[in-house]
Design a protein around this motif. Structure first.
Motif, PDB file in Angstrom:
ATOM      1  N   PRO A  73     -36.392  -8.751  64.366  1.00 39.40           N
ATOM      2  CA  PRO A  73     -36.107  -8.048  65.614  1.00 39.40           C
ATOM      3  C   PRO A  73     -36.947  -8.549  66.787  1.00 39.40           C
ATOM      4  CG  PRO A  73     -37.007  -6.533  63.969  1.00 39.40           C
ATOM      5  CD  PRO A  73     -36.776  -7.831  63.294  1.00 39.40           C
ATOM      6  N   ASP A  74     -38.176  -9.010  66.490  1.00 37.37           N
ATOM      7  CA  ASP A  74     -39.000  -9.548  67.570  1.00 37.37           C
ATOM      8  C   ASP A  74     -38.319 -10.723  68.256  1.00 37.37           C
ATOM      9  OD1 ASP A  74     -41.011  -7.736  67.308  1.00 37.37           O
ATOM     10  OD2 ASP A  74     -42.195  -8.950  65.931  1.00 37.37           O
ATOM     11  N   ARG A  75     -37.369 -11.358  67.560  1.00 38.10           N
ATOM     12  CA  ARG A  75     -36.668 -12.487  68.139  1.00 38.10           C
ATOM     13  C   ARG A  75     -35.377 -12.061  68.837  1.00 38.10           C
ATOM     14  NH1 ARG A  75     -34.596 -17.364  64.917  1.00 38.10           N
ATOM     15  NH2 ARG A  75     -33.744 -18.496  66.687  1.00 38.10           N
ATOM     16  N   PHE A  76     -34.609 -11.137  68.222  1.00 33.51           N
ATOM     17  CA  PHE A  76     -33.317 -10.840  68.845  1.00 33.51           C
ATOM     18  C   PHE A  76     -33.346  -9.634  69.789  1.00 33.51           C
ATOM     19  CE2 PHE A  76     -32.809  -8.634  64.689  1.00 33.51           C
ATOM     20  CZ  PHE A  76     -32.337  -7.395  65.095  1.00 33.51           C
ATOM     21  N   ILE A  77     -34.323  -8.728  69.629  1.00 32.64           N
ATOM     22  CA  ILE A  77     -34.370  -7.578  70.543  1.00 32.64           C
ATOM     23  C   ILE A  77     -34.671  -8.019  71.989  1.00 32.64           C
ATOM     24  CG2 ILE A  77     -35.575  -5.412  71.121  1.00 32.64           C
ATOM     25  CD1 ILE A  77     -33.767  -4.945  68.769  1.00 32.64           C
ATOM     26  N   PRO A  78     -35.699  -8.858  72.210  1.00 36.05           N
ATOM     27  CA  PRO A  78     -35.966  -9.301  73.587  1.00 36.05           C
ATOM     28  C   PRO A  78     -34.769 -10.045  74.203  1.00 36.05           C
ATOM     29  CG  PRO A  78     -37.822  -9.841  72.164  1.00 36.05           C
ATOM     30  CD  PRO A  78     -36.717  -9.378  71.262  1.00 36.05           C
ATOM     31  N   LEU A  79     -34.074 -10.808  73.373  1.00 36.03           N
ATOM     32  CA  LEU A  79     -32.894 -11.531  73.836  1.00 36.03           C
ATOM     33  C   LEU A  79     -31.793 -10.542  74.248  1.00 36.03           C
ATOM     34  CD1 LEU A  79     -32.197 -14.585  73.890  1.00 36.03           C
ATOM     35  CD2 LEU A  79     -30.991 -14.230  71.741  1.00 36.03           C
ATOM     36  N   ALA A  80     -31.569  -9.547  73.400  1.00 34.08           N
ATOM     37  CA  ALA A  80     -30.575  -8.514  73.685  1.00 34.08           C
ATOM     38  C   ALA A  80     -30.972  -7.741  74.938  1.00 34.08           C
ATOM     39  CB  ALA A  80     -30.438  -7.569  72.500  1.00 34.08           C
ATOM     40  N   GLU A  81     -32.268  -7.539  75.071  1.00 32.93           N
ATOM     41  CA  GLU A  81     -32.810  -6.791  76.205  1.00 32.93           C
ATOM     42  C   GLU A  81     -32.539  -7.521  77.524  1.00 32.93           C
ATOM     43  OE1 GLU A  81     -34.297  -3.890  76.124  1.00 32.93           O
ATOM     44  OE2 GLU A  81     -35.724  -3.759  77.779  1.00 32.93           O
ATOM     45  N   GLN A  82     -32.704  -8.847  77.511  1.00 32.79           N
ATOM     46  CA  GLN A  82     -32.489  -9.634  78.726  1.00 32.79           C
ATOM     47  C   GLN A  82     -31.025  -9.747  79.097  1.00 32.79           C
ATOM     48  OE1 GLN A  82     -34.395 -13.362  77.743  1.00 32.79           O
ATOM     49  NE2 GLN A  82     -36.308 -12.293  77.354  1.00 32.79           N
ATOM     50  N   SER A  83     -30.145  -9.597  78.113  1.00 33.43           N
ATOM     51  CA  SER A  83     -28.730  -9.846  78.369  1.00 33.43           C
ATOM     52  C   SER A  83     -27.920  -8.563  78.570  1.00 33.43           C
ATOM     53  CB  SER A  83     -28.126 -10.598  77.181  1.00 33.43           C
ATOM     54  OG  SER A  83     -28.063  -9.719  76.072  1.00 33.43           O
ATOM     55  N   GLY A  84     -28.527  -7.424  78.333  1.00 30.13           N
ATOM     56  CA  GLY A  84     -27.784  -6.170  78.433  1.00 30.13           C
ATOM     57  C   GLY A  84     -27.090  -5.791  77.139  1.00 30.13           C
TER      58      GLY A  84
END
Ligand code: C2E
Ligand code: CA
Ligand code: CA
Ligand code: CA
Length: 278
Positions: A73-84
């Protein structure tokens, strides 16, 4: 000099575009993983330090890969966070945890507090309260079953909005925890006004506890601070019996960590609940 700059540009840009291309691919994969229901939720028990009983579970998103590994999650949560995309992920997670709570209830298992992580974008989104209220109502769950975890940095970012939103969550009956506590710089006065139900001491301070004077003091300080304000304190990332003993002697209320249980899929947890008669 101009040549050198141009040289650097042609040297760096393919690498940069490869990196952003990888991000885009990952984002695209995440989007379809969410849509196709490929994500899953692991649950980690939260323990009362005095009785050793499970008092809650934290829901943690997992993205399984075809080879059996997970993208953390440390990898995909920030990505999801930046993209909406985090809003879709959040909708999905709320539905998952409510279904899980309903399933445990149907099995006659005790009502366990379920903690969910809510990121900056999710917390600031106006739809959060309706999303939670709707899912709780549809599954006929008591709002007190859900605890919303926001990090200390989210809590500090927009004080007026945060106080208002916490008040609304609490008036609905949900509880609120401040996650990763100790890493930010909340003022005492602000913390008092937040009316959070729980402070979660960041893992870093537990990991270093007893090793040097300073982090030990931070854990102790957070416990005393929470208790002065009438807030329960939970220690994250407890891995050794020595840490648990120390925390117990400091009066820490609850703990979570590999010493007690690693995050796991619901099935073994359900089995364990049934065995222990919870
Ligand atoms: P967090 O909320 O601070 O979650 C605690 C992390 O510590 C989890 O990592 C958990 O697996 C790990 N952990 C628990 N006990 C121990 C221990 O004893 N030792 C060690 N070394 N680690 C322990 P995880 O599951 O990889 O999640 C990482 C972060 O990703 C979470 O940190 C949270 O900020 C975020 N996250 C996970 N799921 C979600 C989600 O559904 N939504 C959002 N917005 N964020 C999520
Ligand atoms: Ca958390
Ligand atoms: Ca945390
Ligand atoms: Ca964290």
């Amino acid at each position: 000099r101009a040549d050198k700059d141009r040289g650097e540009l042609t040297w760096y840009s393919p690498a940069m575009s490869r990196a952003s291309r990888r991000r885009l691919d990952l984002l695209h994969d995440l989007e379809s993983a969410i849509r196709q229901g490929q994500l899953t939720v692991y649950y980690q028990p939260q323990i009362a330090l005095d009785s050793g009983e499970i008092v809650g579970v934290e829901a943690l998103a997992r993205w399984p890969q075809p080879d059996g590994s997970f993208i953390p999650p440390d990898r995909f949560i920030p990505l999801a966070e930046q993209s909406g995309l985090i809003l879709d992920l959040g909708n999905w997670l709320v539905e998952q945890v409510c279904s899980q709570l309903a399933e445990w209830r149907a099995l006659g298992l005790g009502a366990l507090r379920m903690a969910i992580n809510v990121s900056m974008v999710q917390f600031n989104h106006e739809g959060l309260i309706d999303l939670l209220a709707e899912a709780l109502a549809r599954h006929q769950l008591a709002p007190s079953l859900i605890e919303v975890e926001i990090t200390e940095s989210v809590a500090m970012a927009r004080p007026e909005d945060v106080m208002a939103k916490i008040a609304r969550l609490k008036s609905l009956g949900l509880s609120v925890a401040i996650d990763d506590f100790g890493t930010g710089f909340s003022s005492l006065a602000y913390l008092q006004k937040l009316h959070a139900d729980r402070l979660k001491i960041d893992r870093a301070f537990i990991r270093d506890m007893g090793l040097s004077e300073n982090p030990y003091s931070i854990a102790e300080m957070v416990i005393n601070l929470g208790h002065k304000l009438g807030i329960k304190v939970l220690a994250e990332g407890v891995e050794s019996p020595a840490q648990a003993t120390l925390l117990r002697s400091l009066g820490c209320d609850e703990a979570q960590g590999f010493l007690f249980a690693k995050p796991a899929p619901p099935a073994p947890l359900t089995h364990w609940f049934q065995e222990t008669g919870l």
